[in-house]
Design a protein around this motif. Structure first.
Motif, PDB file in Angstrom:
ATOM      1  N   ALA A 222      -3.741   9.998  -1.702  1.00  0.00           N
ATOM      2  CA  ALA A 222      -2.881   9.189  -0.344  1.00  0.00           C
ATOM      3  C   ALA A 222      -1.899  10.053   0.001  1.00  0.00           C
ATOM      4  N   GLU A 223      -1.178   9.612   0.939  1.00  0.00           N
ATOM      5  CA  GLU A 223      -0.017  10.359   1.475  1.00  0.00           C
ATOM      6  C   GLU A 223       1.025   9.227   1.401  1.00  0.00           C
ATOM      7  N   LEU A 224       2.472   9.578   1.290  1.00  0.00           N
ATOM      8  CA  LEU A 224       3.452   8.828   1.112  1.00  0.00           C
ATOM      9  C   LEU A 224       4.478   9.457   1.915  1.00  0.00           C
ATOM     10  N   ASP A 225       4.577   9.188   3.262  1.00  0.00           N
ATOM     11  CA  ASP A 225       5.737   9.528   4.200  1.00  0.00           C
ATOM     12  C   ASP A 225       5.492  11.236   4.477  1.00  0.00           C
ATOM     13  N   GLY A 226       4.093  11.574   4.508  1.00  0.00           N
ATOM     14  CA  GLY A 226       3.957  12.826   4.657  1.00  0.00           C
ATOM     15  C   GLY A 226       3.706  13.806   3.403  1.00  0.00           C
ATOM     16  N   GLN A 227       3.884  13.198   2.027  1.00  0.00           N
ATOM     17  CA  GLN A 227       3.920  13.688   0.705  1.00  0.00           C
ATOM     18  C   GLN A 227       2.592  13.201   0.339  1.00  0.00           C
ATOM     19  N   LYS A 228       1.966  14.224  -0.393  1.00  0.00           N
ATOM     20  CA  LYS A 228       0.780  14.032  -1.147  1.00  0.00           C
ATOM     21  C   LYS A 228       1.045  13.080  -2.553  1.00  0.00           C
ATOM     22  N   ILE A 229       0.446  12.023  -2.851  1.00  0.00           N
ATOM     23  CA  ILE A 229       0.601  11.158  -4.038  1.00  0.00           C
ATOM     24  C   ILE A 229      -0.795  10.764  -4.384  1.00  0.00           C
ATOM     25  N   VAL A 230      -0.913  10.809  -5.834  1.00  0.00           N
ATOM     26  CA  VAL A 230      -2.159  10.680  -6.490  1.00  0.00           C
ATOM     27  C   VAL A 230      -1.877   9.423  -7.411  1.00  0.00           C
ATOM     28  N   SER A 231      -2.918   8.564  -7.537  1.00  0.00           N
ATOM     29  CA  SER A 231      -2.925   7.304  -8.323  1.00  0.00           C
ATOM     30  C   SER A 231      -4.410   7.283  -9.241  1.00  0.00           C
ATOM     31  N   ILE A 232      -4.229   6.898 -10.477  1.00  0.00           N
ATOM     32  CA  ILE A 232      -5.410   6.602 -10.998  1.00  0.00           C
ATOM     33  C   ILE A 232      -5.903   5.197 -11.227  1.00  0.00           C
ATOM     34  N   VAL A 233      -6.929   4.992 -10.816  1.00  0.00           N
ATOM     35  CA  VAL A 233      -7.213   3.290 -10.768  1.00  0.00           C
ATOM     36  C   VAL A 233      -8.402   3.174 -11.615  1.00  0.00           C
ATOM     37  N   PRO A 234      -8.437   2.115 -12.549  1.00  0.00           N
ATOM     38  CA  PRO A 234      -9.477   1.766 -13.449  1.00  0.00           C
ATOM     39  C   PRO A 234     -10.715   1.475 -12.752  1.00  0.00           C
ATOM     40  N   GLU A 235     -11.810   1.784 -13.239  1.00  0.00           N
ATOM     41  CA  GLU A 235     -13.206   1.304 -12.626  1.00  0.00           C
ATOM     42  C   GLU A 235     -12.966  -0.370 -12.491  1.00  0.00           C
ATOM     43  N   GLY A 236     -13.576  -0.896 -11.312  1.00  0.00           N
ATOM     44  CA  GLY A 236     -13.413  -2.180 -11.178  1.00  0.00           C
ATOM     45  C   GLY A 236     -12.366  -2.679 -10.443  1.00  0.00           C
ATOM     46  N   VAL A 237     -11.317  -1.940 -10.360  1.00  0.00           N
ATOM     47  CA  VAL A 237     -10.235  -2.481  -9.669  1.00  0.00           C
ATOM     48  C   VAL A 237     -10.431  -2.017  -8.103  1.00  0.00           C
ATOM     49  N   ALA A 238     -10.288  -2.814  -7.137  1.00  0.00           N
ATOM     50  CA  ALA A 238     -10.340  -2.512  -5.785  1.00  0.00           C
ATOM     51  C   ALA A 238      -9.375  -1.687  -5.100  1.00  0.00           C
ATOM     52  N   VAL A 239      -9.820  -0.741  -4.293  1.00  0.00           N
ATOM     53  CA  VAL A 239      -8.866   0.157  -3.617  1.00  0.00           C
ATOM     54  C   VAL A 239      -8.813  -0.167  -2.234  1.00  0.00           C
ATOM     55  N   PRO A 240      -7.532  -0.984  -1.812  1.00  0.00           N
ATOM     56  CA  PRO A 240      -7.520  -1.507  -0.514  1.00  0.00           C
ATOM     57  C   PRO A 240      -7.496  -0.398   0.599  1.00  0.00           C
ATOM     58  N   THR A 241      -7.893  -0.560   1.720  1.00  0.00           N
ATOM     59  CA  THR A 241      -7.744   0.446   2.852  1.00  0.00           C
ATOM     60  C   THR A 241      -6.183   0.676   3.124  1.00  0.00           C
ATOM     61  N   GLU A 242      -5.372  -0.704   3.165  1.00  0.00           N
ATOM     62  CA  GLU A 242      -4.002  -0.476   3.481  1.00  0.00           C
ATOM     63  C   GLU A 242      -3.296  -0.970   2.367  1.00  0.00           C
ATOM     64  N   ALA A 243      -2.518   0.008   1.640  1.00  0.00           N
ATOM     65  CA  ALA A 243      -1.802  -0.235   0.462  1.00  0.00           C
ATOM     66  C   ALA A 243      -0.657  -0.055   0.352  1.00  0.00           C
ATOM     67  N   ASP A 244       0.438  -0.191  -0.604  1.00  0.00           N
ATOM     68  CA  ASP A 244       1.502   0.243  -0.970  1.00  0.00           C
ATOM     69  C   ASP A 244       1.653   0.808  -2.390  1.00  0.00           C
ATOM     70  N   VAL A 245       2.571   1.729  -2.965  1.00  0.00           N
ATOM     71  CA  VAL A 245       2.548   2.041  -4.335  1.00  0.00           C
ATOM     72  C   VAL A 245       3.688   1.386  -4.944  1.00  0.00           C
ATOM     73  N   ALA A 246       3.409   1.244  -6.147  1.00  0.00           N
ATOM     74  CA  ALA A 246       4.703   0.895  -6.934  1.00  0.00           C
ATOM     75  C   ALA A 246       4.614   1.742  -8.313  1.00  0.00           C
ATOM     76  N   PHE A 247       5.847   1.926  -8.881  1.00  0.00           N
ATOM     77  CA  PHE A 247       5.680   2.827  -9.855  1.00  0.00           C
ATOM     78  C   PHE A 247       6.263   2.098 -11.153  1.00  0.00           C
ATOM     79  N   ALA A 248       5.459   2.410 -12.329  1.00  0.00           N
ATOM     80  CA  ALA A 248       5.959   1.772 -13.617  1.00  0.00           C
ATOM     81  C   ALA A 248       7.506   2.325 -14.049  1.00  0.00           C
ATOM     82  N   PRO A 249       8.553   1.616 -14.203  1.00  0.00           N
ATOM     83  CA  PRO A 249      10.022   2.102 -14.287  1.00  0.00           C
ATOM     84  C   PRO A 249      10.076   2.971 -15.417  1.00  0.00           C
ATOM     85  N   GLU A 250       9.492   2.648 -16.474  1.00  0.00           N
ATOM     86  CA  GLU A 250       9.585   3.628 -17.782  1.00  0.00           C
ATOM     87  C   GLU A 250       9.088   4.889 -17.920  1.00  0.00           C
ATOM     88  N   ALA A 251       8.107   5.102 -16.719  1.00  0.00           N
ATOM     89  CA  ALA A 251       7.364   6.257 -16.797  1.00  0.00           C
ATOM     90  C   ALA A 251       7.987   7.258 -15.434  1.00  0.00           C
TER      91      ALA A 251
END
Length: 358
Positions: free
Chosen positions: A315-344
């Protein structure tokens, strides 16, 4: 076997380059412990083979001292260092049989014949070459010849270290895993100091107890595979280790927050960053979650790669490339936000990890 001490080693290939400060290998100050299994990992041209050749004696460093245990070997020949080295391409005697190739270094050292037969027989079995023991090496395939090269390095028990320079390049892909496993098992059995050069992170992470990550002639981190993945000390380590690599996003600091893409990410206090430093936020794709619009930082999904057990969302975040790994079976919305695990989350200043965050 020996501990190998690199005491402020630097190398430039000509005196002129040294005077200009252009070093193929920037300062390395490190101890390879006796009996350890290490990998030198990095892209082509990063200095890993230069470092290996300094350890083996094929190169004399421009600066610094090299010691095996307490012995200064900086100017000694490879033979005087008592090391075995396996190169990228096979180095064998074509007119000798497979068994004689393996026996050659032992005969040179006057090892008793019964012991030679025992060690050669064991190595033939480990390499899967028993049926070809009496055949001349000339007629073998490239990967079989390289297996002989590996065997000649491993058949000796008196070496200070065994050095491997990308030894599996010519090996068929289906054989690589098997040979890596055999190398690891031999190391467990004999605890010989082993240093393995590769540009392949899978080779490095499956073989080594500790990995030395290099870029542009510099060692940027030395650690276990877990340490390199969980806490990369340099953005290059985050990018190079992992598939896909770590997301590195430009940001600016305001108090205890990182500001990026018009939003804020809480970091916690305690970190000190020099004024004017370039700051970036690092997070592995495994810890980037897709959430409904309005619950995070807005992204535009560009591509979804289905890998079976999981999907890679690019995906793109404000023009920057960003990658997410999503487990199989979890829906990928066409419009989405990203959230980060704070500990990571990791904060970097001028590419180096900022320590001390709460």
């Amino acid at each position: 076997m020996a501990a190998i001490r690199l005491d402020h080693i630097r190398h430039a290939y000509t005196p002129e380059l040294a005077r200009a400060g252009t070093y193929a290998l920037r300062e390395v100050d490190h101890l390879f412990e006796d009996g350890g299994a290490y990998a030198l990992l990095g892209p082509s041209g990063c200095g890993k083979t230069t470092l290996l050749n300094i350890i083996s004696g094929l190169l004399t460093p421009s600066e610094g001292t090299l010691r095996f245990d307490e012995r200064d070997v900086t100017t000694l020949t490879p033979e005087a260092r008592n090391i075995a080295q396996v190169f990228q391409f096979p180095v064998i005697y074509d007119t000798m049989s497979v068994a004689d190739n393996l026996a050659f270094p032992l005969r040179n050292r006057k090892v008793p014949k019964p012991e030679i037969e025992r060690r050669v027989g064991d190595m033939l079995r480990r390499l899967g070459l028993e049926a070809k023991a009496g055949r001349r090496a000339q007629g073998l395939t490239a990967d079989e010849k390289q297996k002989i090269s590996l065997g000649r390095g491993l058949v000796r028990s008196d070496v200070n270290a065994i050095l491997f320079d990308e030894p599996l390049t010519v090996i068929d892909p289906h054989m690589k895993w098997q040979l890596r496993s055999q190398l690891k098992e031999l190391h467990r059995q004999f605890r010989t100091t082993m240093i393995y050069v590769t540009h392949d992170q899978t080779e490095a992470l499956t073989f080594a107890e500790k990995v030395v990550v290099m870029t542009e002639g510099q060692v940027v981190q030395i650690g276990t595979p877990e340490e390199l993945f969980e806490r990369p000390r340099h953005t290059f380590v985050g990018y190079f280790i992992g598939s896909p690599g770590m997301n590195v996003l430009p940001c600016r600091l305001e108090g205890e927050d990182a500001v990026l893409a018009g939003g804020r990410v809480r970091l916690g206090g305690g970190a000190r960053v020099a004024s004017g430093a370039r700051t970036e936020l690092g997070i592995r794709p495994e810890f980037v979650r897709l959430v409904p619009r309005g619950q995070g930082l807005p992204v535009q999904v560009r591509r979804v790669e289905d890998l079976g057990a999981e999907r890679v969302v690019r995906a793109e975040l404000d023009g920057q490339k960003i990658v997410s790994i999503v487990p199989e079976g979890v829906a990928v919305p066409t419009e989405a936000d990203v959230a980060f695990a704070p500990e990571a989350l990791h904060l970097y200043a001028d590419s180096w990890l900022v320590e001390g965050r709460a």
